[in-house]
Design an enzyme around this catalytic site. Structure first.
Site, mmCIF file in Angstrom:
data_model
loop_
_atom_site.group_PDB
_atom_site.id
_atom_site.type_symbol
_atom_site.label_atom_id
_atom_site.label_comp_id
_atom_site.label_asym_id
_atom_site.label_seq_id
_atom_site.Cartn_x
_atom_site.Cartn_y
_atom_site.Cartn_z
ATOM 1 N N SER A 162 0.714 -0.930 0.054
ATOM 2 C CA SER A 162 -0.066 0.020 0.121
ATOM 3 C C SER A 162 0.688 1.119 0.139
ATOM 4 C CB SER A 162 -0.917 0.061 1.077
ATOM 5 O OG SER A 162 -1.813 1.069 1.002
ATOM 6 N N ASP A 246 -9.122 -5.489 -4.469
ATOM 7 C CA ASP A 246 -8.606 -3.932 -4.335
ATOM 8 C C ASP A 246 -9.651 -3.312 -5.269
ATOM 9 O OD1 ASP A 246 -6.635 -3.190 -2.814
ATOM 10 O OD2 ASP A 246 -5.306 -4.654 -4.109
ATOM 11 N N HIS A 278 -7.539 -5.919 0.059
ATOM 12 C CA HIS A 278 -5.983 -5.314 0.306
ATOM 13 C C HIS A 278 -5.411 -5.464 1.436
ATOM 14 C CE1 HIS A 278 -4.145 -1.240 -0.373
ATOM 15 N NE2 HIS A 278 -4.145 -1.374 1.007
#
Length: 307
Positions: A162, A246, A278
């Protein structure tokens, strides 16, 4: 700094309402397993459990300072059999540059140390204490620290999740000739990352970060390719990974950045991983049968025993 031509930029997000933009950049709202609040709590809990277990290992060295700042620490986990020529895997956690901790991010340690790889999990000053420029500088210093301390390493491999993927991407654009050593970077794994920060400026995520548009543009690897990039393009293999669950914007950012890297001569692969969101895209690194887990040890073992 070279700015890519407008034709290579992805900007449909500019047509989104503020509500839709913030949904696109709220990863917890796209999980297929749990609701937004539950998936974050579960992620932290799983991370704390696995990290507590590996921190108890006799081969772990915790809270190592890689710089003078209070937040500039890393934890190192060594395999049972050590030597001066170990490969090193550095992990940079996510959390939108304002959350996250090395203390619940050691997901990948068990399978990697079993494969003979040393793992360093890096902390940095998250917002509001830290800003984007400082965080990039800190991660860069952590890489330089490992290279200086373990100069006979068989390769340094960077992995970011991320926001951590963003930080790793920026570090790869470093002009290493301006530093005391050039790190032996052999690979990089960018997992569910953000490579264009401009949408963040227009969302709630920027409340703590306080990025200006100039800050975002200066720190967006999507659009910044420096002449010194050739220092690592010929020796570094990259994998860009994104989860099936995602958001569409995260998918698009990953695909766009993959194309940009290919255009500029990187050896890069793209993977969309099925049935993960995610959060468990990185959590599953503790599982030996997971696709990314299998990629890591195979790559490293080939280097250690065949090079």
């Amino acid at each position: 700094m070279e700015v890519l031509p407008p034709s290579l930029r992805h900007s449909p997000w500019k047509a989104l309402s503020k509500e839709d933009l913030e949904k696109q950049y709220s990863p917890s709202r796209w999980s297929h397993r749990l609701n937004a609040e539950e998936v974050i709590k579960a992620h932290v809990q799983v991370g704390k459990e696995v990290t507590k277990e590996v921190q108890a290992s006799k081969k772990s060295v915790l809270g190592v300072s890689y710089g003078a700042g209070e937040g500039e620490k890393l934890d190192i986990y060594f395999p049972a059999k050590t030597s001066e020529e170990l490969p090193f895997f550095l992990f940079i956690h996510g959390g939108y540059w304002q959350e996250g901790s090395k203390d619940y991010s050691a997901f990948m340690v068990p399978p990697l140390i079993a494969a003979g790889v040393a793992v360093a999990v890096v902390a940095y000053d998250i917002a509001p204490k830290g800003n984007i420029d400082l965080m990039v500088s800190q991660v860069r210093r952590s890489v330089l620290f490992i290279q200086k301390q373990y100069s006979f390493n068989r390769g340094i491999y960077l992995c970011g999740h991320s926001a951590g993927a963003h930080l790793v991407s920026m570090v790869l654009l470093t002009d290493w000739t301006l530093h005391e050593v050039i790190p032996n970077i052999k690979g990089s794994y960018l997992v569910s990352g953000i490579y264009d920060l401009e949408p963040i400026v227009h969302s709630y995520i920027n409340d703590k970060l306080q990025m200006t548009l100039e800050d975002a543009q200066r720190n967006s690897p999507m659009f910044c390719q420096k002449e010194v990039q050739s220092q690592v393009t010929s020796t570094c293999d990259l994998i860009i990974a994104v989860g099936q669950h995602d958001s569409p914007e995260f998918h698009q950012q990953s695909l766009d950045y993959f194309q940009v890297l290919r255009l500029h001569g990187w050896r890069v692969s793209f993977i969309e991983i099925s049935n993960v969101d995610h959060f468990d895209i990185i959590e599953k690194l503790m599982q030996n049968e997971y696709i990314l887990t299998q990629t890591f040890p195979l790559h490293f073992l080939l280097l250690v025993f065949l090079v």
